[in-house]
Scaffold this motif. Sequence first.
Motif, mmCIF file in Angstrom:
data_model
loop_
_atom_site.group_PDB
_atom_site.id
_atom_site.type_symbol
_atom_site.label_atom_id
_atom_site.label_comp_id
_atom_site.label_asym_id
_atom_site.label_seq_id
_atom_site.Cartn_x
_atom_site.Cartn_y
_atom_site.Cartn_z
ATOM 1 N N MET A 44 0.842 -1.193 0.000
ATOM 2 C CA MET A 44 0.000 0.000 0.000
ATOM 3 C C MET A 44 0.879 1.246 0.000
ATOM 4 O O MET A 44 1.805 1.347 0.799
ATOM 5 N N GLU A 45 0.592 2.160 -0.916
ATOM 6 C CA GLU A 45 1.482 3.315 -1.050
ATOM 7 C C GLU A 45 1.245 4.379 0.019
ATOM 8 O O GLU A 45 2.133 5.173 0.332
ATOM 9 N N ILE A 46 0.043 4.415 0.627
ATOM 10 C CA ILE A 46 -0.193 5.350 1.737
ATOM 11 C C ILE A 46 0.424 4.751 2.997
ATOM 12 O O ILE A 46 0.106 3.623 3.389
ATOM 13 N N THR A 47 1.316 5.497 3.615
ATOM 14 C CA THR A 47 2.161 4.944 4.674
ATOM 15 C C THR A 47 1.805 5.396 6.082
ATOM 16 O O THR A 47 1.992 4.648 7.041
ATOM 17 N N ARG A 48 1.337 6.640 6.232
ATOM 18 C CA ARG A 48 1.126 7.181 7.579
ATOM 19 C C ARG A 48 0.302 8.464 7.480
ATOM 20 O O ARG A 48 -0.082 8.888 6.391
ATOM 21 N N LEU A 49 0.067 9.084 8.612
ATOM 22 C CA LEU A 49 -0.456 10.446 8.610
ATOM 23 C C LEU A 49 0.654 11.382 8.153
ATOM 24 O O LEU A 49 1.811 11.226 8.547
ATOM 25 N N HIS A 50 0.307 12.368 7.340
ATOM 26 C CA HIS A 50 1.283 13.378 6.907
ATOM 27 C C HIS A 50 1.179 14.617 7.788
ATOM 28 O O HIS A 50 2.159 15.071 8.356
ATOM 29 N N HIS A 51 -0.032 15.167 7.908
ATOM 30 C CA HIS A 51 -0.247 16.235 8.878
ATOM 31 C C HIS A 51 -1.726 16.441 9.135
ATOM 32 O O HIS A 51 -2.580 16.026 8.358
ATOM 33 N N VAL A 52 -1.989 17.041 10.275
ATOM 34 C CA VAL A 52 -3.326 17.459 10.666
ATOM 35 C C VAL A 52 -3.279 18.971 10.825
ATOM 36 O O VAL A 52 -2.308 19.512 11.368
ATOM 37 N N GLY A 53 -4.318 19.660 10.335
ATOM 38 C CA GLY A 53 -4.310 21.120 10.354
ATOM 39 C C GLY A 53 -5.380 21.699 11.250
ATOM 40 O O GLY A 53 -6.560 21.342 11.146
ATOM 41 N N HIS A 54 -4.953 22.592 12.130
ATOM 42 C CA HIS A 54 -5.834 23.302 13.061
ATOM 43 C C HIS A 54 -6.062 24.692 12.473
ATOM 44 O O HIS A 54 -5.128 25.495 12.367
ATOM 45 N N VAL A 55 -7.298 24.986 12.076
ATOM 46 C CA VAL A 55 -7.628 26.270 11.456
ATOM 47 C C VAL A 55 -8.168 27.198 12.544
ATOM 48 O O VAL A 55 -9.128 26.856 13.240
ATOM 49 N N VAL A 56 -7.524 28.359 12.681
ATOM 50 C CA VAL A 56 -7.828 29.263 13.799
ATOM 51 C C VAL A 56 -8.128 30.667 13.283
ATOM 52 O O VAL A 56 -7.723 31.046 12.192
ATOM 53 N N ARG A 57 -8.818 31.414 14.113
ATOM 54 C CA ARG A 57 -9.125 32.806 13.767
ATOM 55 C C ARG A 57 -7.997 33.742 14.169
ATOM 56 O O ARG A 57 -7.724 34.724 13.495
ATOM 57 N N ASP A 58 -7.364 33.463 15.294
ATOM 58 C CA ASP A 58 -6.343 34.337 15.871
ATOM 59 C C ASP A 58 -5.049 33.547 15.975
ATOM 60 O O ASP A 58 -4.851 32.773 16.914
#
Length: 335
Positions: A1-15
């Motif tokens: 399987m070519e997908i290996t792991r999590l790459h990143h998680v993004g926290h979207v914020v106002r400030d």
Amino acid sequence: MEITRLHHVGHVVRDLPAALDLYRRLGFAVPAPAYPAMPPREGAEPEPFGAANTHADFAYDFLELATVVPADGRAPAGARIVPLQAPPDVLPTLLERIHATAAKLTECLNRFEGLHILMFSSADIDATAARLTTAEVRHGGVNTVRRPAGAGIETVRYLEIEGEGPGVAAEGRVGVVADLDPAIQATRRIDHPNGAVGLVDATICTPDTELDAVRARYERYLSRTPRTAGPALVFQLGDASLTLVPASGLDTLFPGERPPASPALVACTVAVHDLDATKNLVQDGGFALHRTPRGDVFVPASAALGAAIAFRQASRHPHDLAGRARVPHTSSEVD
């Protein structure tokens, strides 16, 4: 399987300055954010626009903080202003992507402040794109961007999975990115005061009636089937995992948590060298911690700008970050 792991998680914020303060008090080493900039008119100084971000980097993945640049182009003190430089034939496409990213982040913030970006890592992004196409998963094709990285240039190849809107799945921006370049990643600071060493889980909360449909989507995205763990479904991704939990079961995984919307990316878990030391540091930062049934500790979303942020004891084996579950505590609140 070519997908290996999590790459990143993004926290979207106002400030973004408030988010930087939050993450630093949680013990993450987060550098000054980067703000793209262009002169508003000939002869003027570059002004920030679009979307700004920064990372808490680990060896193979990272946590991203992202925001929309205010209309007045205001950037916080200490921000890195990055004047855009591109050949005339490339610049329009670059600007279009930046404006599109800012528009997507605005949509995310209109929904709620919190986790909205989930990217998986692929050892062969072209093979992933071909497989998704064969599986009839809509995506925007493989894009390539190049950005400064220390003394060199980092090439990033990625695709975004399309949901209800272009590039936006129901739970946020979901996609696949080529594995990080280890030589470039090694130049980034990955020594965190809280002992964080990597992402080990991202948790999506779904309506109970939609759990099977969401599972089917991610089976196609990831080319693997999940295991059942209590009320949840868990996709194993190397040393990390993606967890799907119905809304009725979220309190079982993260006591006291309620989804801000559904479906939604509600929590991320980071492995740390010494969970007891991390717990002390985070509590000294003024946060109340809660414990999960498997022995992780977490800062509730209500105290962390809409995202439950959990910490897990890393395994003693450096290449196995999944960690061992500790004996569950009798209460969800940490002493």
